[in-house]
Design a protein around this motif. Structure first.
Motif, mmCIF file in Angstrom:
data_model
loop_
_atom_site.group_PDB
_atom_site.id
_atom_site.type_symbol
_atom_site.label_atom_id
_atom_site.label_comp_id
_atom_site.label_asym_id
_atom_site.label_seq_id
_atom_site.Cartn_x
_atom_site.Cartn_y
_atom_site.Cartn_z
ATOM 1 N N TRP A 50 0.730 -1.270 0.122
ATOM 2 C CA TRP A 50 -0.234 0.052 -0.006
ATOM 3 C C TRP A 50 1.042 1.199 0.106
ATOM 4 O O TRP A 50 1.909 1.352 0.905
ATOM 5 N N ARG A 136 -6.985 -0.228 7.860
ATOM 6 C CA ARG A 136 -7.953 -0.895 6.839
ATOM 7 C C ARG A 136 -7.093 -2.069 5.879
ATOM 8 O O ARG A 136 -7.688 -3.089 5.825
ATOM 9 N N LYS A 137 -6.097 -1.568 5.558
ATOM 10 C CA LYS A 137 -5.554 -2.245 4.458
ATOM 11 C C LYS A 137 -4.741 -3.584 5.239
ATOM 12 O O LYS A 137 -4.724 -4.618 4.643
ATOM 13 N N SER A 140 -7.552 -6.049 5.609
ATOM 14 C CA SER A 140 -7.791 -6.515 4.213
ATOM 15 C C SER A 140 -7.017 -7.588 3.909
ATOM 16 O O SER A 140 -7.430 -8.838 3.430
ATOM 17 N N ASP B 102 -10.778 2.341 -3.600
ATOM 18 C CA ASP B 102 -10.069 1.112 -2.955
ATOM 19 C C ASP B 102 -10.577 0.223 -1.915
ATOM 20 O O ASP B 102 -11.077 -0.908 -2.105
ATOM 21 N N ALA B 103 -10.856 1.152 -1.168
ATOM 22 C CA ALA B 103 -11.773 0.757 0.243
ATOM 23 C C ALA B 103 -13.115 0.098 -0.063
ATOM 24 O O ALA B 103 -13.496 -1.030 0.303
ATOM 25 N N ASP B 106 -13.214 -3.093 -2.082
ATOM 26 C CA ASP B 106 -12.641 -4.092 -1.249
ATOM 27 C C ASP B 106 -14.151 -4.651 -0.472
ATOM 28 O O ASP B 106 -14.404 -5.901 -0.325
ATOM 29 N N GLU B 107 -14.781 -3.536 0.122
ATOM 30 C CA GLU B 107 -15.966 -3.840 0.721
ATOM 31 C C GLU B 107 -17.097 -4.634 -0.231
ATOM 32 O O GLU B 107 -17.741 -5.592 0.005
ATOM 33 N N VAL B 110 -16.078 -8.040 -0.998
ATOM 34 C CA VAL B 110 -16.373 -9.166 0.478
ATOM 35 C C VAL B 110 -17.805 -9.462 0.645
ATOM 36 O O VAL B 110 -18.183 -10.418 0.452
#
Lengths: 365, 120
Positions: A50, A136-137, A140, B102-103, B106-107, B110
Motif C-alpha cells: 500500500w 484498513r489495509k 483487508s 479502493d476501500a 474491497d467492501e 467481500v
C-alpha cells in the motif's frame, strides 16, 4: 621484513614498529570505511502492499510454517522523523526477523520523507487520515478483523492517539516503546527544558524552514549527550575496531543514524506547542480535528516499554499516563538502555524482544 | 571498561593502558559535565535566543533570495516552487480519493463473496 630478521636500533625493533604501523593503517582504513559508507540494512524480505503520498506499508514475507503462524497481524509504527529500518537492522539482529521466526504476521509502516507540499501535515493527518487507512489495509490483507500495534517514539504517540480516538477499530494489544506522552516535568530531559524556554519559537522555525531539516533534529538529539554522541561513539569504535562483530553492529547502526529525514513543519509546531509546552494529552485538552482525545477511551491491552537511560524520552514522559488509560490489562516494562539501544542494542535480543513476544503471545493470537 | 580495573598501576606490558584509563575517566567526567550543562535553564535560554536571533536576521535575506529565484524562474517560463507544490498537493488529494475507492471496492468484493457463498 619479519621479526627474526630485524635488529634493534636505538632500542627500537623496526619489525615490530612496522607491524604496529601496518595495523594502525589498517584500522584507519576500516574506520574511514565505517564512517563514510553504508551497511546493508533492512534486508528481511517484505512486499509493498500500500502507498499513500509518501507513506508505504510493507508486509514481511512469513517464514514460520503455516500451522505455527499467529492469527492477529502486528503493525509496526515508527517515528515520523527517522527511517523505520532500525526495526530490521541487520540479518541476525533484527526485531522483524525475530518476530517472523515466531510466527507473527508482520506489517511495517514507513511514513516516508515529507516534501515541501507536506509541510502542513499535523498529527491530525497522521492519526485520522493515514493510520485508519493503513489499518484498513492490514485487516483487508490479513483477513483478520483484529490487529496489534507496536509504536516507537513518536510512532508510539501516534499509536496512542489513534487507539484513544478509534477504540472500536479492532486494536487488541498496543505496545508502546519510549513513548513521549506526558510533559508535566519540564526539568527532566533536555528537549522539555529547551522547548519550554520563552525564546524557543516553533512557529518561527517552521515558518522559516517549512519542513524541519533532519540535520537540525539530529543535532538536537545529539546535543542531549554531546560528548558521547560527537566523540565517545568514535573512540569506542576505535577501541574495538579489530572485533568484526562490533564493527558490523556499529556500521549498521551508523548507517541508520546517518539516514536522516525532515519532519513535517505542522507536526513539529504541534509537537512543541501542544505536547511539550502545553501538555494537552495528559491534561485532556488535546483536540484533533474537532475530536477530543481522552486517554480513558483507550481500552486495548497496553505494554509500555520504558528505557531507563533514555535522554530523548525520559521515563517520566511515558509512565505518567498509565493511570489515565482505560485499559484493564496494562503493564510497564522498564529496560536498561537508551532510546534506541533497548530495541537495537546488543542486549535487545535477550531483554526487550522476548518480553514483547511473551506479552503478545500470552494474550492469544 | 576493562582497563579501569587497574587504574593507577603502570603495566609494563600495556604501556597505553594508563593513557586509556585517563582518557576514559576524563571523558566520563567531561561527558557528565556537558550533560549537566545542556540541562540547565541558562543553556536552554541561550540556545533559544541564538536560534531566534539567527532566524530573525536571516529571514529577510531568505525572502529576498526566494523572490529573486521566483522571478528568474518566471522569466524562463518555468513553474515556481509554490506552483509545483500546489500540483503535488492536488495529486495527493487524488491519491486519497483513489484509496477511498479502493476501500469501497474491497467492501463490495467481500459482500459479493458472501452473497455468492450464501447462494451456493
Amino acid at each position: 621484513m619479519s621479526a627474526t630478521e630485524s635488529k634493534p636500533v636505538m632500542g627500537l625493533d623496526y619489525a615490530q614498529v612496522y607491524d604496529q604501523l601496518a595495523k594502525v593503517s589498517e584500522r584507519f582504513k576500516t574506520f574511514n570505511r565505517l564512517v563514510t559508507t553504508d551497511a546493508k540494512i533492512a534486508q528481511t524480505p517484505k512486499t509493498l502492499i500500500w502507498t499513500l503520498n509518501k507513506a508505504k506499508l510493507y508486509r514481511y514475507v512469513p517464514i514460520a510454517p503455516p500451522d505455527q503462524r499467529k492469527r492477529i497481524p502486528l503493525l509496526l509504527v515508527f517515528a515520523i522523523m527517522n527511517r523505520p529500518h532500525v526495526l530490521d537492522l541487520r540479518p541476525g539482529h533484527s526485531f522483524a526477523e525475530y518476530m517472523l521466526a515466531r510466527g507473527y504476521d508482520l506489517y511495517l509502516l514507513d511514513w516516508g520523507e515529507p516534501g515541501p507540499e507536506d509541510k502542513d501535515l499535523r498529527f491530525d493527518n497522521y492519526v485520522l487520515d493515514y493510520l485508519p487507512r493503513v489499518v484498513r489495509k492490514v485487516k483487508s490483507v490479513s483477513g483478520c478483523s483484529e490487529f496489534n500495534m507496536l509504536g516507537w517514539c513518536l510512532g508510539a504517540l501516534i499509536s496512542t492517539l489513534y487507539a484513544a480516538l478509534r477504540p472500536n477499530d479492532g486494536l487488541k494489544d498496543l505496545i508502546l516503546l519510549t513513548a513521549p506522552l506526558d510533559f508535566t516535568d519540564k526539568k527532566t530531559g533536555g528537549f522539555s527544558r529547551w522547548t519550554s524556554s520563552a525564546d524557543f519559537d516553533p512557529d518561527r522555525i517552521a515558518d522559516t524552514f517549512g519542513n524541519i531539516p533532519g540535520e537540525m533534529i539530529d543535532y538536537g538529539a545529539k546535543m542531549l549527550k554531546p560528548v558521547e554522541n560527537f566523540i565517545g561513539t568514535y573512540l569506542n569504535l576505535w577501541d574495538k575496531i579489530d572485533d568484526p562483530k562490533v564493527v558490523e553492529a556499529w556500521h549498521a547502526m551508523n548507517t541508520w543514524v546517518r539516514d536522516i529525514i525532515p519532519m513535517a513543519g505542522g507536526a513539529y509546531r504541534q509537537l512543541i506547542t501542544e505536547f511539550y509546552k502545553e501538555n494537552r494529552l495528559k491534561a485532556g485538552t488535546l483536540v484533533l480535528r474537532g475530536e477530543r482525545v481522552e486517554l480513558k477511551s483507550l481500552t486495548a491491552n497496553v505494554l509500555n516499554v520504558i528505557a531507563e537511560g533514555d535522554h530523548i524520552t525520559p521515563p517520566c514522559q511515558s509512565e505518567g499516563i498509565m493511570d489515565l488509560l482505560g485499559s484493564r490489562d496494562k503493564e510497564v516494562f522498564r529496560v536498561r538502555g537508551g532510546h534506541i539501544g533497548i530495541m537495537a542494542g546488543s542486549g535487545a535480543e535477550k531483554a526487550t524482544w522476548p518480553h514483547i513476544e511473551n506479552w503478545l503471545s500470552k494474550r492469544a493470537n | 571498561m576493562s582497563q579501569n580495573n587497574n587504574n593507577t598501576a603502570f603495566d609494563l606490558f600495556d604501556p597505553t593502558g594508563m593513557l586509556k584509563t585517563m582518557r576514559n575517566e576524563n571523558m566520563d567526567a567531561f561527558a557528565k559535565a556537558m550533560v549537566q550543562l545542556v540541562n540547565t535553564d541558562a543553556y536552554a535560554d541561550a540556545t533559544g535566543k541564538m536560534l531566534d536571533t539567527w532566524l530573525a536576521s536571516s529571514g529577510p535575506y531568505r525572502k529576498m533570495l526566494d523572490a529573486s529565484i521566483k522571478q528568474a524562474l518566471a522569466g524562463m517560463s518555468l513553474p515556481s516552487r509554490e506552483e509545483v507544490t500546489r500540483l503535488a498537493e492536488r495529486l495527493t488529494n487524488i491519491e486519497f480519493r483513489l484509496d477511498d475507492l479502493d476501500a469501497k471496492l474491497d467492501e463490495i468484493a467481500v459482500l459479493l463473496r458472501t452473497a455468492s457463498a450464501r447462494n451456493s
